[in-house]
Motif scaffolding. Structure first.
Motif, short mmCIF file in Angstrom:
data_model
loop_
_atom_site.label_atom_id
_atom_site.label_comp_id
_atom_site.label_asym_id
_atom_site.label_seq_id
_atom_site.Cartn_x
_atom_site.Cartn_y
_atom_site.Cartn_z
N PHE A 748 44.23 60.93 17.72
CA PHE A 748 43.24 60.58 16.71
C PHE A 748 43.94 60.03 15.47
O PHE A 748 45.05 60.41 15.12
CB PHE A 748 42.40 61.81 16.32
CG PHE A 748 41.59 62.35 17.47
CD1 PHE A 748 40.32 61.87 17.72
CD2 PHE A 748 42.11 63.35 18.29
CE1 PHE A 748 39.57 62.36 18.77
CE2 PHE A 748 41.38 63.84 19.35
CZ PHE A 748 40.10 63.35 19.60
N GLY A 749 43.22 59.10 14.82
CA GLY A 749 43.67 58.51 13.56
C GLY A 749 42.46 58.23 12.69
O GLY A 749 41.30 58.50 13.07
N HIS A 750 42.68 57.68 11.52
CA HIS A 750 41.60 57.42 10.59
C HIS A 750 41.90 56.16 9.78
O HIS A 750 43.06 55.74 9.67
CB HIS A 750 41.38 58.61 9.64
CG HIS A 750 42.56 58.88 8.76
ND1 HIS A 750 43.62 59.66 9.16
CD2 HIS A 750 42.87 58.46 7.50
CE1 HIS A 750 44.51 59.72 8.20
NE2 HIS A 750 44.08 59.00 7.18
N VAL A 751 40.84 55.58 9.23
CA VAL A 751 40.93 54.38 8.40
C VAL A 751 40.10 54.63 7.16
O VAL A 751 38.94 55.06 7.25
CB VAL A 751 40.43 53.13 9.14
CG1 VAL A 751 40.42 51.93 8.21
CG2 VAL A 751 41.29 52.85 10.36
N LEU A 752 40.68 54.38 5.99
CA LEU A 752 39.99 54.55 4.72
C LEU A 752 39.30 53.24 4.34
O LEU A 752 39.92 52.18 4.37
CB LEU A 752 40.98 54.96 3.63
CG LEU A 752 40.41 55.13 2.23
CD1 LEU A 752 39.41 56.28 2.18
CD2 LEU A 752 41.53 55.35 1.21
N VAL A 753 38.02 53.35 3.98
CA VAL A 753 37.23 52.19 3.57
C VAL A 753 36.97 52.33 2.07
O VAL A 753 36.42 53.34 1.61
CB VAL A 753 35.91 52.10 4.34
CG1 VAL A 753 35.09 50.91 3.86
CG2 VAL A 753 36.18 51.99 5.84
N VAL A 754 37.39 51.31 1.32
CA VAL A 754 37.24 51.30 -0.14
C VAL A 754 36.44 50.07 -0.53
O VAL A 754 36.70 48.97 -0.03
CB VAL A 754 38.61 51.30 -0.84
CG1 VAL A 754 38.44 51.30 -2.35
CG2 VAL A 754 39.44 52.50 -0.39
N ALA A 755 35.47 50.26 -1.41
CA ALA A 755 34.67 49.14 -1.91
C ALA A 755 34.07 49.52 -3.25
O ALA A 755 33.98 50.70 -3.60
CB ALA A 755 33.57 48.76 -0.91
N LYS A 756 33.67 48.49 -3.98
CA LYS A 756 32.98 48.68 -5.25
C LYS A 756 31.67 47.91 -5.19
O LYS A 756 31.66 46.68 -5.16
CB LYS A 756 33.84 48.18 -6.42
CG LYS A 756 33.20 48.42 -7.78
CD LYS A 756 34.09 47.92 -8.90
CE LYS A 756 33.45 48.18 -10.26
NZ LYS A 756 34.29 47.67 -11.36
N ALA A 757 30.58 48.65 -5.11
CA ALA A 757 29.26 48.04 -5.02
C ALA A 757 28.83 47.60 -6.41
O ALA A 757 28.75 48.40 -7.35
CB ALA A 757 28.26 49.03 -4.43
#
Length: 867
Positions: A748-757
Motif C-alpha cells: 500500500f501507498g498514498h498520494v497527497l492531493v493539494v489544491a486551493k479552491a
C-alpha cells in the motif's frame, strides 16, 4: 407544582404490607422548585424533601489530542476526540480554529444527545517536518469555551549507517588494497531512527559524479592519457559484481538496528589481461545509497526530487600479484644419474609495497621444493630450494604451479570468507636423468654351472644373472623364415606366433580353440593344451555368435528407424510455401568477415540479474526506466487480471528491490488554484520496470475526487501508463487530503492531493489608461487605446464593463462591453473617448466578473491644443 396522589389506610398496615403514594411534578416555568412531604407514622413525623429540577446538559471534552511522533511522508492522519453529554438534555457544541497549521475538523458543530458521546475527527498533514502545537476553541453549551491542544512531532524518516562496534556515523569505508580475486569484508549497522517501520533497499550509484572505476589515481596525467582507451573499457564492467551488500534489502522496525556486510572483491578488466604490466593498479570510488523502498521513493528520485536517503562512499584498490622468481620463470637443472639429485637456489621477491603474499607450491613428480608454502611480507624476499631427484631415466619438462592463497567469498554463504587459490604462477622445470654405462667383465667359470651361461659354460658376464618374473617370449612371424622348416611343413600358410624352444612353461597355457601354434624353426605344430572345464562347447560358441548377430541387427534397425523419423520431421518442417522443401542456407558459403568489421558491443542492461545477492545499480535502473518510458500505453488495459499468467503474477508478494522498480507518482499532486464548480485533471504516472504484470488499485473516499476513473489497472511488464486524477470542489479554501493505492492488493501507498479552491477572477494589464490622439487624424475624432484582460484561473469567466456615471456623465466607451475569457487566456478591449463640447476628460469603469471579483479602470484623455 407538586401533586400528591394517595389513599391513606383506615386501618393499621399489617407487617409485610405496603402503601403506595404517587407524587406528580408539573413545572409551570423554568426554575428549580423545592418542597417537603410529611409522612405521619403513628406518633413520628418523617419529612421527605421534594426537588423539581429543569433538564440541562453537561458536556465534557478531552483537553488534548496527541498524535505523537509521526513520519513526514505527506500523509493525512486523523484522530478522534470525544464530546460526552452526561446531562439530561441535548447539548450543542461549536468548534473554531484560526491557527497556522491546516487542520481538517469534521464536524465543526453538532448536537450531543443525553447520555451519549459524539466524536470529532481531527486530521493533520505530515507534509513537512515540524512541531505541531495548536489550540482549538470549542464552545460547549452550558460550559462556555474550552481549549483543546493538538500536538504532534512530524519528523523525517532517517536511516543512519553506523560503524561496528563503536556505533559512530559512517560516511566512508576504505577497504584499502586488495588482490584481484580476493575479497575483503566490512561490517556496518543500519539504524532506523524513526517511529515507523521502514522497508529499505541498497542501490549502487555507478554513474555518480566523483565516482572512479578502475583508475590508478596515483599515476601522472600523461600516463593516464596514454591508457585512456583501456581506462574507458572499465566503464563496461558490471560494478555490482565488485561490491556485494548482504543483505541488500530488508525491513527495519522503529528504532531498530540491523547488521549488514559489505564486501569488496576487485576483478581485473578483461582488456587489462593482455597488458604486460605487473604494476597495473585499479582504484575504485563508489557510492552506495540506502533508501526507503516504496512510497514513490523511486519516482521522486527520477524527478530529481530525491527523498531522504543515506549515502555511503566506498573506496578500495585492486592490485595484481607481483611475485617474481630469480632465476625464473624457466629453471634448468644440471644433468644427473638415477639415484642422484641436483638443486637450484631461487629467490622469491614480493614487489608489492602494500600487501603480503602467501604462496603454495603444488606437488610435482621428480621435483621437491623447500619450503613448499610460506608468506612473504611486502617489499621482502625469501629463498627456496628447488631439488631435482629423478626416479627414472629421461628428459623431464614440467610446469610447476604456484598457488597464491587469499580469502574469497563462499558461494553458499556470502558472509563467510574462505581461504583458496586466487591466482596461479607457472614455472618451467627442465631436468635430464642419464643412464650409467656398465662394464661387462668376463670371468672363468670355476666349475659350477650358473643359471645362465654361455654355450660352453666357461665365461659368464658379471651382473647379468638377475632372473625375471616372466618367461621370455620371442615374437617372430614364422612364415617369414624357411631356413630350418621341415619338408612336411613347407606348405604351411599359418602365420601363428610361437615362443622360443626353451620357454615351454610359457607356451603350455589355455588359448583360443581356433589358433594354431608352431615352432619357430621347423614349423611343427606344437601341442596346445585346452582346459575342457573352462572352454566353450561347439553349441555354446554357435549360440554366442547368434546372440551377437541378433543384437547387431536390432541396434541397426533402431538407427534406421530414428533416421527415418528425422527425415519425416525435416520434410514437414520445410515442406511449405516459403521453404519449398529446401533447407535454408544449405550449401551456401558464409562470407568471410574481417576482424576490423566487428564493432564493439555495448553492454545492454535490459533485465536485472535474478541473483538476490546482486545489488541494484543506477545504470541498470536508468536503462530499464528508459525502455519502459518508450513503451507507453494510454488505454486498453485490463481492470482486473484475466489470463492465467496475469492472475499468477498479480498475486505475487514483491520484495523491497522489486517495489523500488515500481514507480508511482508524483507523491504530492498540487492542483494549484482551482475555481469552484470547475474540473481539473492531473496524471498519476505508473511505470512498471519489472518483468511481471502488476495490479494497481486506487481507493478514493474523497468527494472532490469521485470523478476519477479508472480505479484499477493491470500494468504489463516494462510499461508506462497513467491514471487521470480529476479534482472538483464547491467549497472555497485550502484542500489537503490523501488517497491510498495498492500494488497486487498487498503493498500500500498514498498520494497527497493539494489544491486551493478560489472564485473566478480576472486581471487587468493596467488600472489606469491615458488616451492620446492618433497621429494623422483630427484631434476631435480619434482618441483611443487598449487594455488587456487576463484570466489566470482554470475556468472561463464571464465579464461585463459597467461605466460609473457621474454628474458630468461619461464620454468613454469600451468594446466589447461583455463576453467570456477562456481559462489561462487573455482578451484585448478597446477604450474610446468621444470628444464633444462638454465631454469630460476623465472616466471610470467597473469590470464585473460573474461570481467573481470586481476591478475599477480609470481613463484619462491627453488633449493637445495648437495655437
Amino acid at each position: 407544582q407538586f401533586k400528591l396522589i394517595v389513599e391513606n389506610p383506615e386501618k393499621p398496615v399489617a407487617p409485610g404490607l405496603q402503601v403506595t403514594a404517587f407524587v406528580e411534578y408539573y413545572p409551570e416555568r423554568e426554575e428549580d422548585v423545592e418542597d417537603r412531604l410529611h409522612l405521619l407514622v403513628e406518633d413520628e413525623v418523617v419529612d421527605i424533601p421534594l426537588l423539581g429540577l429543569i433538564p440541562f446538559c453537561h458536556l465534557e471534552i478531552e483537553s488534548e489530542i496527541n498524535f505523537g511522533a509521526v513520519i513526514a511522508n505527506s500523509k493525512i492522519i486523523s484522530k478522534e476526540i470525544s464530546i460526552a453529554n452526561s446531562g439530561s438534555s441535548s447539548g450543542t457544541f461549536e468548534i473554531s480554529y484560526d491557527g497556522v497549521v491546516l487542520l481538517n475538523i469534521k464536524p465543526t458543530s453538532g448536537v450531543v444527545e443525553p447520555k451519549s458521546i459524539a466524536t470529532v475527527n481531527v486530521d493533520i498533514c505530515t507534509d513537512v517536518p515540524r512541531i505541531i502545537k495548536e489550540v482549538i476553541k470549542v464552545e460547549l453549551e452550558g460550559h462556555g469555551y474550552t481549549e483543546v491542544w493538538v500536538k504532534a512531532a512530524v519528523v523525517e524518516q532517517v536511516l543512519k549507517v553506523l560503524g561496528v562496534p563503536c556505533g559512530n556515523t559512517l560516511e566512508c569505508i576504505n577497504f584499502g588494497p586488495v588482490y584481484f580475486g580476493c575479497a575483503k569484508t566490512e561490517q556496518i549497522s543500519l539504524y532506523n531512527e524513526s517511529p515507523e517501520c521502514m522497508d529499505w533497499v541498497a542501490v549502487l550509484e555507478d554513474n555518480a559524479i566523483g565516482g572512479e572505476m578502475g583508475t590508478d589515481l596515483h599515476r601522472s596525467a600523461d600516463a593516464a592519457l596514454q591508457d585512456l582507451n583501456l581506462k574507458n573499457s572499465a566503464r563496461d564492467v558490471d560494478v555490482s559484481t565488485l561490491i556485494l551488500c548482504v543483505p541488500n534489502q530488508g525491513t527495519l522496525l522503529p528504532y531498530e538496528k540491523s547488521s549488514v556486510t559489505l564486501c569488496f572483491s576487485p576483478k581485473k578488466c578483461k582488456r587489462y589481461c593482455g597488458v604486460n604490466d605487473s604494476s597495473l593498479k585499479q582504484d575504485y570510488v563508489l557510492f552506495l545509497r540506502f533508501e526507503a523502498a516504496g512510497n514513490n521513493a523511486g519516482y521522486l528520485q527520477a524527478l530529481m526530487n530525491r527523498p531522504h536517503h543515506t549515502e555511503l562512499a566506498l573506496t578500495g584498490s585492486g592490485l595484481p600479484v607481483m611475485l617474481t622468481f630469480t632465476p625464473g620463470p624457466c629453471i634448468k637443472f644440471m644433468d644427473c644419474f638415477p639415484g642422484e639429485q641436483t638443486q637450484v637456489l631461487c629467490t622469491l621477491k614480493n614487489e608489492s609495497e602494500s600487501l603480503p603474499v602467501t604462496f603454495n607450491f603444488c606437488k610435482t613428480a621428480h621435483f621437491n621444493i623447500s619450503p613448499e608454502k610460506g608468506k612473504i611480507r611486502e617489499k621482502s624476499a625469501q629463498d627456496a630450494i628447488f631439488t631435482f631427484s629423478p626416479h627414472q631415466i629421461g628428459t623431464f619438462k614440467v610446469k610447476q604451479v604456484v598457488d597464491i592463497i587469499g580469502t574469497a567469498l563462499e558461494k553458499n554463504n556470502l558472509q563467510i570468507l574462505k581461504t583458496k587459490s586466487i591466482h596461479q604462477i607457472y614455472l618451467s622445470f627442465i631436468g635430464v636423468c642419464k643412464s650409467k654405462r656398465k662394464n661387462v667383465i668376463f670371468r672363468i667359470n670355476p666349475g659350477i654351472t650358473p643359471m645362465i651361461s654361455s654355450a660352453t659354460g666357461q665365461f659368464v658376464a658379471d651382473g647379468t644373472g638377475q632372473c625375471t618374473d616372466t618367461a621370455p617370449v620371442a615374437i617372430l612371424k614364422s612364415t617369414q623364415t624357411q631356413i630350418h622348416t621341415h619338408q612336411i611343413n613347407r606348405n604351411c600358410k599359418s602365420d601363428a606366433l610361437t615362443a622360443f624352444p626353451n620357454d615351454r612353461a610359457a607356451s603350455i597355457r589355455p588359448s583360443e580353440w581356433n589358433k594354431t601354434y608352431r615352432t619357430i624353426f621347423t614349423k611343427t605344430e606344437r601341442y596346445n593344451y585346452i582346459d575342457p572345464e573352462f572352454t566353450y562347447t561347439d553349441h555354446e560358441r554357435l549360440s554366442k555368435e547368434a546372440h551377437k548377430e541378433y543384437y547387431a541387427e536390432f541396434i541397426s534397425s533402431l538407427r534406421q528407424r530414428r533416421l527415418q523419423r528425422d527425415c519425416t520431421r525435416q520434410f514437414y518442417l520445410y515442406n511449405n510455401s516459403v521453404n519449398m522443401d529446401l533447407k535454408p542456407a544449405e550449401g551456401l558459403i558464409s562470407p568471410k568477415i574481417s576482424v576490423t568489421e566487428f564493432q564493439k558491443e555495448k553492454p545492454q542492461f535490459e533485465t536485472l540479474p535474478l541473483d538476490e545477492n546482486c545489488l541494484l545499480n543506477s545504470r541498470k535502473l536508468a536503462a530499464i526506466g528508459s525502455k519502459s518510458s518508450i513503451k507507453e500505453i494510454w488505454s486498453g488495459l485490463n481492470a482486473m487480471p484475466s489470463s492465467t499468467q496475469e492472475k499468477k503474477e498479480c498475486s505475487l508478494t514483491l520484495t523491497s528491490k522489486q517495489l523500488h522498480q515500481v514507480l508511482i507518482g508524483p507523491s504530492t499532486m498540487d492542483f494549484g488554484d482551482v475555481c469552484v464548480y470547475s474540473t481539473t485533471t492531473k496524471k498519476l504516472h505508473i511505470i512498471n520496470n519489472l518483468l511481471v504484470h502488476i495490479w494497481i488499485q486506487i481507493e478514493i473516499e474523497i468527494d472532490e475526487l469521485q470523478q476519477t476513473s479508472p480505479l484499477s489497472q493491470v500494468v504489463p511488464p516494462l510499461t508506462k501508463t497513467h491514471i487521470p486524477i480529476v479534482f472538483e470542489t464547491n467549497t472555497l479554501g485550502i484542500f489537503k487530503r490523501s488517497f491510498t493505492y495498492s500494488i497486487n492488493n498487498q503493498h500500500f501507498g498514498h498520494v497527497l492531493v493539494v489544491a486551493k479552491a478560489v472564485s473566478l477572477e480576472l486581471e487587468l494589464s493596467a488600472r489606469e489608461v491615458i488616451l492620446n490622439p492618433i497621429p494623422g487624424y483630427l484631434a476631435g475624432t480619434e482618441f483611443r487605446t487598449t487594455v488587456r484582460i487576463y484570466n489566470p484561473r482554470n475556468h472561463p469567466a464571464k465579464f461585463t464593463w459597467k461605466p460609473i456615471i457621474t454628474d458630468k456623465r461619461t464620454a468613454f466607451s469600451i468594446q466589447p462591453a461583455k463576453g467570456f475569457v477562456e481559462a489561462y487566456r487573455d482578451l484585448e478591449c478597446e477604450v474610446v473617448w468621444h470628444p464633444g463640447f462638454s465631454s469630460p476628460e476623465v472616466g471610470e469603469f467597473k469590470l464585473c466578473v460573474r461570481e467573481g471579483n470586481t476591478i475599477k479602470l480609470k481613463c484619462f484623455v491627453k488633449v493637445t491644443i495648437h495655437t
